[in-house]
Design a protein around this motif. Structure first.
Motif, PDB file in Angstrom:
ATOM      1  N   ALA A 322       0.831  -1.208   0.000  1.00  0.00           N
ATOM      2  CA  ALA A 322       0.000   0.000   0.000  1.00  0.00           C
ATOM      3  C   ALA A 322       0.864   1.255   0.000  1.00  0.00           C
ATOM      4  O   ALA A 322       0.390   2.342  -0.338  1.00  0.00           O
ATOM      5  N   TYR A 375       0.490   6.452   1.571  1.00  0.00           N
ATOM      6  CA  TYR A 375      -0.120   5.138   1.364  1.00  0.00           C
ATOM      7  C   TYR A 375      -1.360   5.274   0.483  1.00  0.00           C
ATOM      8  O   TYR A 375      -2.152   6.206   0.639  1.00  0.00           O
ATOM      9  N   ASN A 377      -4.471   2.956  -0.406  1.00  0.00           N
ATOM     10  CA  ASN A 377      -5.228   1.731  -0.148  1.00  0.00           C
ATOM     11  C   ASN A 377      -6.553   1.759  -0.906  1.00  0.00           C
ATOM     12  O   ASN A 377      -7.597   1.399  -0.383  1.00  0.00           O
ATOM     13  N   LEU A 384      -1.551  -3.669  -4.643  1.00  0.00           N
ATOM     14  CA  LEU A 384      -2.096  -4.254  -3.422  1.00  0.00           C
ATOM     15  C   LEU A 384      -2.231  -5.769  -3.545  1.00  0.00           C
ATOM     16  O   LEU A 384      -2.653  -6.292  -4.580  1.00  0.00           O
ATOM     17  N   PRO A 389      -9.628  -3.528  -1.734  1.00  0.00           N
ATOM     18  CA  PRO A 389      -8.893  -3.154  -0.523  1.00  0.00           C
ATOM     19  C   PRO A 389      -9.691  -3.386   0.758  1.00  0.00           C
ATOM     20  O   PRO A 389     -10.923  -3.310   0.766  1.00  0.00           O
TER      21      PRO A 389
END
Length: 419
Positions: A322, A375, A377, A384, A389
């Motif tokens: 991430a 990061y 996400n 990822l 996610p």
């Protein structure tokens, strides 16, 4: 009149002279040797060997793409200030040279003018300590990446000052990363006893912090020579080496018997020794707990105030999939100057490295270390492991995320080593 004729003759000759075309042996092979080997040597970790003209010709257009887009060589940190050692990337002139070679049809050139082939050797002079695996570690043909920690017993019964280290991968087809730590305790031995296989499984770290953490790191692009430590490290009698190896997925049964070579010398009293530690972690975060929710694009900030003088030698930021970028700098308390330490604008969890400064950086007490990690996400981060996610918290698992900067530092003044 004679002078005019001479000038005209030279001009005519100049018009007839064509620029020397870019060719493999004179222009491209030296770049491959400097930047691509030994990863792309035969029977090495990279799936594509690039050791001769015929091999490179098959992937010529791919070479143009990965170099023009800074995908290869896999150096992720910026080095605009020239403050990092072992900087391995292509400059614009070299990238243009590759483009010209491709555009002109991949000419081979004269084999007689080719440079000498780089030789990778292991023979060195001086007193060596050979620390080998007790037996080969088997790798199944199940297309699964794995990591294993091997607890090695150095064959010495006395304290040793180590000033150089070298890692010899036993199987370059599968060894993609190795880190060497030094432990004076028994915890590594205990973990080893819990795992029925040789060594113990540990996907990301060692499962604990030993006395000298991440003493040395090897990647396939590491120079095939001894690495001279910035300062000697004391290896006490009875210490163990922890060799953490990340293995690539394999479609066939493989074995690995890697080796660590140490060069020992006598440390002169009052010289400094190299230490390893944690420079930044989650305890230094200034904007809340380390939680990255589903869909978050989040910056995490951290500040650490130095409680004593520090002499920083290297940095090794850690993160998983991430993580997108790192920006690390220091503020010198004596003058308020901002000092760039490390900036990685495009983080890649597959290419974790230890970055050494050209010169050890002395920071006085009261100086601050600042770190920003970004990061992503969200669905648009294709790196990822888990898609779609989910919420991510701190941990050492491959599906967790990390916020850690390891570093090497000197105890005191510049070291002096007597061999």
């Amino acid at each position: 009149m004679k002078r005019i004729f001479a000038v005209l003759s030279l001009f005519t000759v100049a018009l007839g002279v064509k620029a020397q075309p870019v060719n493999y042996h004179q222009n491209i092979q030296p770049l491959i040797q400097s930047h691509c080997l030994p990863c792309h040597a035969k029977n090495s970790i990279a799936p594509i060997p690039l050791t001769d003209y015929e091999e490179l010709l098959a992937y010529g257009n791919m070479l143009g793409y990965v170099t023009a887009n800074n995908i290869m060589p896999p150096w992720r940190a910026e080095n605009k200030e020239g403050h990092l050692k072992n900087y391995n990337t292509l400059n614009e002139k070299e990238i243009t040279l590759i483009k010209k070679w491709i555009a002109s049809g991949f000419p081979e050139g004269d084999r007689v003018q080719r440079p000498a082939t780089t030789q990778y050797h292991t023979n060195v002079s001086g007193r060596l300590i050979n620390v080998a695996m007790q037996k080969a570690f088997p790798i199944k043909s199940d297309y699964t990446e794995r990591a294993q920690v091997f607890v090695l017993e150095p064959p010495t019964k006395k304290d040793e000052w180590i000033y150089a280290i070298k890692f010899l991968p036993g199987n370059r087809k599968i060894v993609k990363l190795a880190s060497i730590s030094l432990d004076t305790g028994i915890q590594g031995k205990l973990y080893d006893s819990y795992d029925e296989r040789y060594g113990y499984s540990s996907q990301v770290g060692l499962s604990y912090i030993p006395s000298q953490f991440n003493w040395f790191q090897w990647t396939p692009d590491t120079a095939d020579s001894f690495f001279n430590l910035p300062a000697p490290i004391k290896m006490k009698a009875g210490s163990r080496l922890l060799m953490h190896i990340a293995y690539a997925a394999s479609d066939s049964i493989q074995k690995d018997s890697s080796v660590v070579l140490l060069r020992a010398g006598e440390k002169i009293p009052d010289s400094s020794g190299l230490q390893a530690g944690i420079l930044i972690d989650t305890t230094h975060i200034t904007n809340g707990p380390f939680v990255i929710n589903k869909g978050d694009k989040k910056k995490v900030f951290a500040v650490r105030k130095l409680e004593q003088d520090e002499i920083i030698v290297s940095l090794m930021p850690m993160g998983q999939f991430a993580l997108s970028s790192w920006d690390i700098y220091a503020i010198d308390s004596s003058n308020g100057i901002r000092i760039p330490l490390l900036r990685i604008p495009h983080w890649d969890a597959h290419w974790k490295k230890k970055y050494y400064l050209q010169q050890p950086l002395h920071l006085p007490k009261g100086s601050t270390i600042h770190a920003t990690a970004y990061y992503n996400n969200s669905d648009d981060n294709r790196s990822l492991i888990i898609l779609p996610p989910k919420q991510i918290r701190y941990g050492e698992g491959i599906r967790d995320e990390m916020f850690v900067i390891q570093y090497d530092y000197l105890e005191s003044a510049s070291p002096v080593v007597k061999k």
